[in-house]
Design a protein around this motif. Structure first.
Motif, mmCIF file in Angstrom:
data_model
loop_
_atom_site.group_PDB
_atom_site.id
_atom_site.type_symbol
_atom_site.label_atom_id
_atom_site.label_comp_id
_atom_site.label_asym_id
_atom_site.label_seq_id
_atom_site.Cartn_x
_atom_site.Cartn_y
_atom_site.Cartn_z
ATOM 1 N N GLY A 24 0.813 -1.209 0.000
ATOM 2 C CA GLY A 24 0.000 0.000 0.000
ATOM 3 C C GLY A 24 0.842 1.253 0.000
ATOM 4 O O GLY A 24 0.438 2.280 -0.556
ATOM 5 N N ALA A 25 2.037 1.199 0.616
ATOM 6 C CA ALA A 25 2.919 2.365 0.653
ATOM 7 C C ALA A 25 3.362 2.765 -0.751
ATOM 8 O O ALA A 25 3.465 3.947 -1.071
ATOM 9 N N LYS A 26 3.623 1.780 -1.602
ATOM 10 C CA LYS A 26 4.044 2.113 -2.970
ATOM 11 C C LYS A 26 2.879 2.659 -3.789
ATOM 12 O O LYS A 26 3.061 3.581 -4.600
ATOM 13 N N ILE A 27 1.694 2.120 -3.580
ATOM 14 C CA ILE A 27 0.516 2.671 -4.256
ATOM 15 C C ILE A 27 0.294 4.113 -3.812
ATOM 16 O O ILE A 27 0.083 5.014 -4.631
ATOM 17 N N ALA A 28 0.344 4.344 -2.494
ATOM 18 C CA ALA A 28 0.123 5.682 -1.950
ATOM 19 C C ALA A 28 1.193 6.661 -2.411
ATOM 20 O O ALA A 28 0.903 7.811 -2.736
ATOM 21 N N LEU A 29 2.444 6.191 -2.450
ATOM 22 C CA LEU A 29 3.542 7.057 -2.880
ATOM 23 C C LEU A 29 3.355 7.502 -4.317
ATOM 24 O O LEU A 29 3.487 8.699 -4.643
ATOM 25 N N ASP A 69 4.427 3.278 6.102
ATOM 26 C CA ASP A 69 4.868 2.406 7.186
ATOM 27 C C ASP A 69 5.529 1.165 6.585
ATOM 28 O O ASP A 69 4.872 0.163 6.326
ATOM 29 N N GLY A 70 6.830 1.242 6.354
ATOM 30 C CA GLY A 70 7.542 0.153 5.711
ATOM 31 C C GLY A 70 7.490 0.312 4.203
ATOM 32 O O GLY A 70 6.517 -0.086 3.560
ATOM 33 N N LEU A 71 8.510 0.935 3.644
ATOM 34 C CA LEU A 71 8.578 1.155 2.196
ATOM 35 C C LEU A 71 9.807 0.447 1.656
ATOM 36 O O LEU A 71 10.938 0.753 2.054
ATOM 37 N N SER A 72 9.615 -0.488 0.767
ATOM 38 C CA SER A 72 10.730 -1.224 0.177
ATOM 39 C C SER A 72 11.469 -0.348 -0.831
ATOM 40 O O SER A 72 10.873 0.151 -1.795
ATOM 41 N N ILE A 73 12.763 -0.151 -0.579
ATOM 42 C CA ILE A 73 13.615 0.585 -1.514
ATOM 43 C C ILE A 73 14.803 -0.319 -1.826
ATOM 44 O O ILE A 73 15.852 -0.259 -1.174
ATOM 45 N N ALA A 85 3.286 -6.154 -8.588
ATOM 46 C CA ALA A 85 3.484 -4.787 -9.069
ATOM 47 C C ALA A 85 4.399 -4.008 -8.131
ATOM 48 O O ALA A 85 5.253 -3.224 -8.575
ATOM 49 N N ALA A 86 4.251 -4.230 -6.829
ATOM 50 C CA ALA A 86 5.097 -3.541 -5.851
ATOM 51 C C ALA A 86 6.555 -3.974 -5.982
ATOM 52 O O ALA A 86 7.479 -3.165 -5.830
ATOM 53 N N MET A 87 6.787 -5.252 -6.256
ATOM 54 C CA MET A 87 8.157 -5.736 -6.405
ATOM 55 C C MET A 87 8.830 -5.133 -7.640
ATOM 56 O O MET A 87 10.059 -4.978 -7.669
ATOM 57 N N ARG A 88 8.035 -4.794 -8.633
ATOM 58 C CA ARG A 88 8.589 -4.231 -9.867
ATOM 59 C C ARG A 88 8.745 -2.712 -9.803
ATOM 60 O O ARG A 88 9.418 -2.122 -10.652
ATOM 61 N N TYR A 89 8.126 -2.099 -8.816
ATOM 62 C CA TYR A 89 8.085 -0.633 -8.778
ATOM 63 C C TYR A 89 9.325 -0.067 -8.094
ATOM 64 O O TYR A 89 9.668 -0.448 -6.966
ATOM 65 N N ALA A 90 9.985 0.873 -8.763
ATOM 66 C CA ALA A 90 11.149 1.575 -8.200
ATOM 67 C C ALA A 90 10.669 2.878 -7.564
ATOM 68 O O ALA A 90 10.220 3.789 -8.271
ATOM 69 N N PRO A 91 10.748 3.015 -6.243
ATOM 70 C CA PRO A 91 10.143 4.167 -5.581
ATOM 71 C C PRO A 91 11.001 5.433 -5.558
ATOM 72 O O PRO A 91 10.488 6.511 -5.279
ATOM 73 N N LEU A 92 12.305 5.324 -5.826
ATOM 74 C CA LEU A 92 13.174 6.497 -5.666
ATOM 75 C C LEU A 92 12.763 7.693 -6.522
ATOM 76 O O LEU A 92 12.765 8.838 -6.022
ATOM 77 N N PRO A 93 12.407 7.535 -7.808
ATOM 78 C CA PRO A 93 11.986 8.711 -8.568
ATOM 79 C C PRO A 93 10.809 9.437 -7.938
ATOM 80 O O PRO A 93 10.790 10.677 -7.888
ATOM 81 N N ALA A 94 9.834 8.697 -7.439
ATOM 82 C CA ALA A 94 8.681 9.340 -6.801
ATOM 83 C C ALA A 94 9.083 10.006 -5.488
ATOM 84 O O ALA A 94 8.605 11.103 -5.165
ATOM 85 N N LEU A 95 9.971 9.376 -4.715
ATOM 86 C CA LEU A 95 10.432 9.969 -3.465
ATOM 87 C C LEU A 95 11.186 11.267 -3.712
ATOM 88 O O LEU A 95 11.073 12.227 -2.936
ATOM 89 N N GLU A 96 11.941 11.312 -4.761
ATOM 90 C CA GLU A 96 12.707 12.521 -5.053
ATOM 91 C C GLU A 96 11.834 13.636 -5.603
ATOM 92 O O GLU A 96 12.148 14.820 -5.437
ATOM 93 N N ALA A 97 10.706 13.277 -6.235
ATOM 94 C CA ALA A 97 9.862 14.290 -6.877
ATOM 95 C C ALA A 97 8.689 14.742 -6.015
ATOM 96 O O ALA A 97 8.118 15.808 -6.252
ATOM 97 N N ILE A 98 8.320 13.966 -5.012
ATOM 98 C CA ILE A 98 7.088 14.236 -4.279
ATOM 99 C C ILE A 98 7.154 15.576 -3.553
ATOM 100 O O ILE A 98 8.197 15.983 -3.024
#
Length: 552
Positions: free
Chosen positions: A102-107, A122-126, A206-219
């Motif tokens: 859910g954290a990756k969807i929300a992000l 609450d617990g974000l896989s990076i 889908a969460a395993m395939r998602y790279a969160p860093l671009p969204a974290l840097e842009a949010i």
């Protein structure tokens, strides 16, 4: 006193979204991880409901929400769906809390749409490198059901191993998860895993395939990323780019559950100060599933057919499996209502199960969805409930169809109730799962299911399709101590009050060899307007007689 969470369905086009609401005060939206559902948050919602209105969504494909109509959905697809849901509910500005998947969807949602006033992850896989496709394919085993139930043992082993090792398919001391799970948690986790079924891998993969860093840097939405020390994703906190984006903050948390709850309470309150959003659930669309408020809680009702004439209320007990099968083969011109009786599946159990309580619940369904009047069809163990309903509220019922279970002599013995509908307590070896599955299969072969011998063999064609058995199986697991409450009330009623004379037009199915129809002709003699007809072995072949009698 805090009222319990209420459940709702939201229909958006072809997408059905299920969610829970509890509490009072500013709104906080809650997502869940995979393969869980909003059920995950019930203990937390109960403890925070005095300060917040908590809206917990089932992600598409999980819990009671329908899956996305996409072959291989991405996190972006789930985020787009989330945006549509929150905008439809009018709570897109509300603070948003989400763990793990859910954290990756929300992000992704917050980074691209910028709606929530505050994001609490609450617990974000990076990961340090992309997750290999071979790993994802191995982790996300296909979920394939079979009528014999062999898949249950396989999935139970899968569930158990997911709580012991990460990844679950590599059992070693190095991959051991240092955590413990009480029986109640395991029961809920199992229900969620099995409810997702073949869609279990949707958001998870889908969460395993998602790279969160671009969204974290842009949010630009103020975002807190936290994790407990006992979370397998705790190490990812070190990779949150808080030094490159002022919108980000990091919260390392101890493993203590009370400290974690205090953290949630504090962060929720801070978010609510930024945007205080109120929420009133919209009037529900009358889709294929709808909740009705009964005397002791909510009742889930399945709907079929088109409105325009008197609805047909179909009763089955303890499961609605046979009633739903009939509903699916009746003509679309006939509106049909199939309730899950209190104590089964998603229908709240009666505080004190009684025949009167079940009748009152059915009256609530009739008044809410039937316009105050219905035709009525009952099968087997539900027949005594139908007779009680007609006796006590004759003005609510038009025509009556009875299919088995009419004569007291055809009913199981009162002394056998604990055999007929035993409790299904949790067993760490998974025996409760196999017991539920084989009770359902055996009930298609024998009447009652626990008996053996030629005299109890059913003569109707058994309905042993994996999907129909599976839905009934899940309903039993959701309330293992209550799923049989309706049967207990029905059997007790059958032995206490033989069928009384009823003036209603009544179609009675008979069968000279099936044990559920034993004594039907004699019992029907008291029904002054009864028409008797032989029950075909196939349910589909009984439809013409039903349709003709109801004058569809």
């Amino acid at each position: 006193m805090t009222l319990p969470a209420k459940r709702h369905f939201l229909q958006i086009g072809t997408q059905t979204v299920h969610y829970r609401v509890q509490g009072q005060g500013p709104v906080i939206v809650m997502l869940h991880d995979s393969p869980r559902s909003s059920r995950l948050h019930l203990p937390t919602m109960q403890r925070l409901a005095d300060r917040f209105t908590l809206v917990a969504l089932d992600t598409p494909g999980y819990g009671n929400s329908s899956p996305l109509d996409i072959a291989d959905p991405r996190i972006e697809d789930f985020a787009d769906s989330l945006n549509t849901v929150l905008c439809t509910l009018g709570i897109e500005r509300a603070p948003l809390y989400a763990p793990h998947t859910g954290a990756k969807i929300a992000l992704d949602y917050a980074a691209r749409y910028g709606h929530p006033a505050r994001l609490i992850l609450d617990g974000l896989s990076i990961p340090t490198e992309p997750t290999p496709e071979d790993f994802i394919r191995t982790y996300m085993q296909p979920f394939e059901k079979d009528p014999a139930g062999a898949f249950i043992a396989k999935k139970w082993t899968h569930i158990r191993d997911m709580t012991r090792w990460f990844p679950w398919f590599e059992a070693s001391t190095a991959t051991r998860i240092p955590s413990e799970y009480p029986a109640e948690w395991m029961q809920d986790y199992t229900i969620d895993f099995l409810s997702a079924g073949p869609y279990y891998s949707g958001a998870y993969a889908a969460a395993m395939r998602y790279a969160p860093l671009p969204a974290l840097e842009a949010i630009t939405v103020p975002t807190i990323v936290g994790a407990r020390e006992d979370d397998v994703l705790y190490s990812s906190l070190a990779r949150v780019p808080a030094d490159r984006n002022a919108a980000l903050a990091i919260d390392p948390l101890p493993a203590d559950p009370d400290a974690w709850l205090d953290w949630l309470r504090t962060r929720f309150a801070e978010g609510a100060e930024v945007a205080t959003v109120a929420f009133v659930p919209p009037v529900p669309d009358l889709g294929r599933r709808v909740y009705v408020d009964g005397p002791a809680g909510q009742v889930l009702v399945h709907r079929r057919g088109k409105p325009g004439r008197t609805p047909l209320l179909l009763l089955g007990a303890p499961t609605p499996k046979p009633a739903l099968h009939l509903a699916d083969v009746l003509p679309d011109a006939l509106p049909v209502l199939v309730p899950e009786l209190p104590g089964f599946g998603e229908s709240d159990a009666l505080d004190t199960p009684s025949l009167a309580g079940f009748v009152q619940t059915l009256i609530a369904v009739i008044d809410t969805l039937g316009g105050g009047n219905v035709d009525l069809l009952a099968r087997d163990l539900a027949t005594p409930l139908a007779l009680a309903l007609v006796r006590t509220h004759p003005d609510k019922i038009g025509r009556l169809v009875l299919d088995g279970g009419l004569a007291t002599g055809s009913m199981p013995r009162l002394s056998d109730l604990d055999l007929l509908v035993p409790d299904l307590p949790f067993c760490s070896a998974g025996s409760h799962l196999m017991q539920a599955w084989h009770m359902l299969r055996d009930s298609e072969a024998s009447w009652p299911w626990y008996e053996t011998g030629i005299a109890v063999q059913r003569q109707l064609e058994p309905m042993l399709g994996a999907d129909a058995l599976y839905d009934a199986f899940l309903g039993m697991l959701k309330q293992p101590a209550h799923y049989g409450d309706s049967v207990r009330a029905a059997v007790e009623s059958a032995h206490a009050a033989p069928p009384a004379e009823l003036p209603h037009p009544c179609l009675v199915f008979t069968h000279d060899r099936d044990p559920a129809y034993l004594g039907t002709e004699q019992a029907a003699a008291g029904l002054s307007a009864a028409v008797l007809t032989r029950r075909p072995a196939q349910m589909e072949d009984a439809v013409p007689a039903i349709v003709d009698f109801l004058k569809v």
